[in-house]
Design an enzyme around this catalytic site. Sequence first.
Site, mmCIF file in Angstrom:
data_model
loop_
_atom_site.group_PDB
_atom_site.id
_atom_site.type_symbol
_atom_site.label_atom_id
_atom_site.label_comp_id
_atom_site.label_asym_id
_atom_site.label_seq_id
_atom_site.Cartn_x
_atom_site.Cartn_y
_atom_site.Cartn_z
ATOM 1 N N TYR A 162 0.746 -1.183 0.097
ATOM 2 C CA TYR A 162 -0.095 -0.067 0.076
ATOM 3 C C TYR A 162 0.933 1.218 0.089
ATOM 4 N N ILE A 163 1.748 1.393 0.980
ATOM 5 C CA ILE A 163 2.385 2.769 1.183
ATOM 6 C C ILE A 163 3.495 2.642 0.309
ATOM 7 N N PHE A 221 5.107 -10.684 -2.072
ATOM 8 C CA PHE A 221 3.739 -10.574 -2.374
ATOM 9 C C PHE A 221 2.996 -11.104 -1.211
ATOM 10 N N ASN A 236 1.656 -9.931 1.194
ATOM 11 C CA ASN A 236 0.318 -8.992 1.262
ATOM 12 C C ASN A 236 0.023 -8.022 0.263
ATOM 13 N N LYS A 264 1.791 -6.426 9.051
ATOM 14 C CA LYS A 264 1.618 -5.248 9.939
ATOM 15 C C LYS A 264 0.182 -5.134 10.628
ATOM 16 N N SER A 317 6.105 3.564 13.118
ATOM 17 C CA SER A 317 4.880 3.556 13.467
ATOM 18 C C SER A 317 4.501 4.384 14.599
ATOM 19 N N TYR A 349 3.637 -6.844 16.927
ATOM 20 C CA TYR A 349 3.918 -6.028 15.852
ATOM 21 C C TYR A 349 4.683 -4.839 16.035
ATOM 22 N N LYS A 390 8.725 -3.037 15.409
ATOM 23 C CA LYS A 390 8.939 -1.706 15.326
ATOM 24 C C LYS A 390 10.221 -0.858 16.257
ATOM 25 N N TYR A 418 4.690 6.739 11.056
ATOM 26 C CA TYR A 418 3.355 7.177 10.512
ATOM 27 C C TYR A 418 2.260 7.125 11.374
ATOM 28 N N ARG A 424 -11.928 -1.751 22.214
ATOM 29 C CA ARG A 424 -11.107 -2.685 21.806
ATOM 30 C C ARG A 424 -10.099 -2.887 22.738
ATOM 31 N N ASP A 447 -6.519 -0.431 22.905
ATOM 32 C CA ASP A 447 -6.613 0.722 22.207
ATOM 33 C C ASP A 447 -6.409 2.109 23.038
HETATM 34 P P1 NAD Z 1 1.327 -3.607 3.057
HETATM 35 O O1 NAD Z 1 1.224 -5.145 3.578
HETATM 36 O O2 NAD Z 1 0.378 -3.485 2.135
HETATM 37 O O3 NAD Z 1 3.010 -3.454 2.473
HETATM 38 C C1 NAD Z 1 4.126 -4.265 2.912
HETATM 39 C C2 NAD Z 1 4.790 -5.017 1.687
HETATM 40 O O4 NAD Z 1 5.951 -5.816 2.334
HETATM 41 C C3 NAD Z 1 3.927 -6.091 1.092
HETATM 42 O O5 NAD Z 1 3.928 -5.858 -0.292
HETATM 43 C C4 NAD Z 1 4.375 -7.390 1.314
HETATM 44 O O6 NAD Z 1 3.989 -8.174 0.452
HETATM 45 C C5 NAD Z 1 5.768 -6.896 1.552
HETATM 46 N N1 NAD Z 1 6.504 -7.849 2.436
HETATM 47 C C6 NAD Z 1 6.235 -8.260 3.776
HETATM 48 N N2 NAD Z 1 7.203 -9.103 4.266
HETATM 49 C C7 NAD Z 1 8.225 -9.206 3.373
HETATM 50 C C8 NAD Z 1 9.243 -10.004 3.181
HETATM 51 N N3 NAD Z 1 9.679 -10.916 4.019
HETATM 52 N N4 NAD Z 1 10.006 -10.053 1.936
HETATM 53 C C9 NAD Z 1 9.534 -9.263 0.851
HETATM 54 N N5 NAD Z 1 8.441 -8.430 0.726
HETATM 55 C C10 NAD Z 1 7.689 -8.529 2.181
HETATM 56 O O7 NAD Z 1 1.808 -2.477 4.171
HETATM 57 P P2 NAD Z 1 1.752 -1.091 4.161
HETATM 58 O O8 NAD Z 1 0.392 -0.638 4.964
HETATM 59 O O9 NAD Z 1 1.989 -0.682 2.982
HETATM 60 O O10 NAD Z 1 2.976 -0.737 5.347
HETATM 61 C C11 NAD Z 1 4.167 -0.540 4.657
HETATM 62 C C12 NAD Z 1 5.280 -0.652 6.126
HETATM 63 O O11 NAD Z 1 4.605 0.567 6.706
HETATM 64 C C13 NAD Z 1 5.261 -1.589 6.901
HETATM 65 O O12 NAD Z 1 6.653 -1.588 7.211
HETATM 66 C C14 NAD Z 1 4.210 -1.331 8.029
HETATM 67 O O13 NAD Z 1 4.468 -1.974 9.242
HETATM 68 C C15 NAD Z 1 4.432 0.450 8.148
HETATM 69 N N6 NAD Z 1 2.927 0.864 8.630
HETATM 70 C C16 NAD Z 1 2.125 0.854 8.185
HETATM 71 C C17 NAD Z 1 1.093 1.515 8.868
HETATM 72 C C18 NAD Z 1 -0.465 1.352 8.102
HETATM 73 O O14 NAD Z 1 -1.462 1.663 8.916
HETATM 74 N N7 NAD Z 1 -0.502 0.902 6.948
HETATM 75 C C19 NAD Z 1 1.124 2.160 9.932
HETATM 76 C C20 NAD Z 1 2.367 2.594 10.355
HETATM 77 C C21 NAD Z 1 3.562 1.785 9.756
HETATM 78 C C1 WQD Z 2 -8.601 3.818 14.589
HETATM 79 C C2 WQD Z 2 -9.732 4.101 15.427
HETATM 80 C C3 WQD Z 2 -10.302 2.226 16.832
HETATM 81 C C4 WQD Z 2 -11.793 -0.289 13.618
HETATM 82 C C5 WQD Z 2 -3.476 0.820 13.995
HETATM 83 C C6 WQD Z 2 -2.106 0.392 14.475
HETATM 84 C C7 WQD Z 2 -0.936 1.395 14.100
HETATM 85 C C8 WQD Z 2 -0.745 1.800 12.765
HETATM 86 C C9 WQD Z 2 -2.052 2.060 12.269
HETATM 87 C C10 WQD Z 2 0.630 0.295 11.642
HETATM 88 C C11 WQD Z 2 -9.647 3.537 16.728
HETATM 89 C C12 WQD Z 2 -11.536 2.677 15.954
HETATM 90 C C13 WQD Z 2 -11.315 0.809 14.372
HETATM 91 C C14 WQD Z 2 -13.236 -0.535 14.041
HETATM 92 C C15 WQD Z 2 -13.303 1.222 15.428
HETATM 93 N N1 WQD Z 2 -0.538 0.575 11.903
HETATM 94 N N2 WQD Z 2 -11.873 1.562 15.117
HETATM 95 N N3 WQD Z 2 -13.916 0.330 14.559
HETATM 96 O O1 WQD Z 2 -5.527 1.240 16.238
HETATM 97 O O2 WQD Z 2 -5.109 3.700 15.368
HETATM 98 O O3 WQD Z 2 -3.747 2.135 14.676
HETATM 99 O O4 WQD Z 2 -3.201 1.150 12.587
HETATM 100 O O5 WQD Z 2 1.682 0.521 12.360
HETATM 101 O O6 WQD Z 2 0.249 0.694 14.631
HETATM 102 O O7 WQD Z 2 -2.063 0.106 15.899
HETATM 103 O O8 WQD Z 2 -5.867 2.416 13.821
HETATM 104 O O9 WQD Z 2 -7.661 2.291 12.021
HETATM 105 O O10 WQD Z 2 -7.371 0.104 13.970
HETATM 106 O O11 WQD Z 2 -8.450 2.661 14.635
HETATM 107 O O12 WQD Z 2 -14.005 1.987 16.027
HETATM 108 O O13 WQD Z 2 -13.586 -1.442 13.176
HETATM 109 O O14 WQD Z 2 -11.012 3.644 14.928
HETATM 110 O O15 WQD Z 2 -10.858 2.066 18.226
HETATM 111 O O16 WQD Z 2 -10.120 4.331 17.614
HETATM 112 P P1 WQD Z 2 -5.054 2.549 15.090
HETATM 113 P P2 WQD Z 2 -7.340 1.733 13.732
#
Ligand code: NAD
Ligand code: WQD
Length: 355
Positions: free
Chosen positions: A19-20, A41, A43, A92, A132, A157, A161, A185, A300, A303
Amino acid sequence: NRLDSQEDSYVLVTGGAGYIGSHTVLELLKDGYKVVVVDNFVNSCEESLVRIQKLAKQPLKFHHANVLDEQTLTAVFEKYKIWAVLHFAALKAVGESTKIPLDYYWNNVTGSLNLLRVMEKFRVHNIVFSSSATVYGDPEESPVNEQGNLGPVTNPYGKTKLFIEEVLRDMCKANKKWNSVILRYFNPTGAHPSGIIGENPKGIPNNLMPYVSQVVQGRLPYVNIYGGDYDTVDGTGVRDYIHVCDLATGHVAALRKLHSDPGCVAYNLGTGVGYSVLQIIGAMSRACGKEIPYKITDRRPGDVGIVTADASLANAELGWYPKYNLDQMCQDLNRWTSTNPSGYPTPASETKRIL
Ligand code: NAD
Ligand code: WQD
């Protein structure tokens, strides 16, 4: 300076099909960076890479590989002259990490250590790491800045990080050649305004935004709001949602920062503005023009009430400012999900083009 010759060098993006990562790769290509993507791939799928190439109107170097696979990573570093790595690859899902912690530690911690060792072997000392807001645990106050206490983090998780952040801090302390920009993020959402790339969640989403999207699409009956008794504007949880395209420009800014040999630095990437779950449902409702049913249920576990970012350090030191507001995040998310209701299709004919 070891970055002098970077015009003919590559940025390696691990997890670039995700995604990101996919939004960031597109931004890098648009900015003229040479990019090579590694993803297994677990995810994601190749279709996101096919679409990035269409949007960027240029081909992309890609290797189907696991960051745990030292041999293949070594082959990638031998093939391309790499000057910096954007390390997105990780599992993630917070909830899943409590059920299969070993898989999370193996993939996220061992995978990162393996990557860092290969980087060391090839004397590539520049990394941008996807961290994160979760590393702050339950912040004492919001907005939280980078000086805020880290942890305690209660889920595996989040610990992966925090562990890798610590590893990067130790490595930069021990060897001044290492530069590490840690990006924390907050709550990423939205999709590219074209509606052509976006998040592809598998199964029932854990995060609020993709869950609300699936309710809008009629795939889920209503939103469960986890708690209506927090000390917030309306009792529901408040978070700092940030458009994925703003995160992408944050990574370009982080790459620029590496030129100043910063050592280990951490930046919050958020807007600084918090929205409650009810406000999110309202904004999504405006974007799609439909009522969105919801039920308020128990909190949850794990939270917290409010988490928002103080991103003034990233503003000042990276020159980075988010551009998108909540309505744009919701409109872009809605455009992506309404034109791609089942996420990415993966026709075999398409995937061949990038191999
Ligand atoms: P995502 O799952 O869409 O992307 C992660 C990518 O990494 C995927 O394409 C997956 O296939 C690949 N991957 C995972 N393990 C691998 C491995 N061992 N070897 C090669 N590829 C691998 O997730 P995202 O939301 O794009 O997140 C990207 C990064 O940002 C992650 O490190 C995640 O922890 C971090 N992050 C995400 C969020 C969020 O809410 N989306 C928030 C904070 C931090
Ligand atoms: C947001 C708000 C929930 C789902 C998580 C990870 C964090 C980062 C981002 C990776 C909260 C509420 C949620 C639902 C709801 N990811 N909620 N009903 O928990 O802030 O962060 O994602 O690094 O590490 O912990 O995000 O989107 O799950 O929740 O009411 O079905 O929505 O309680 O207040 P969160 P979230």
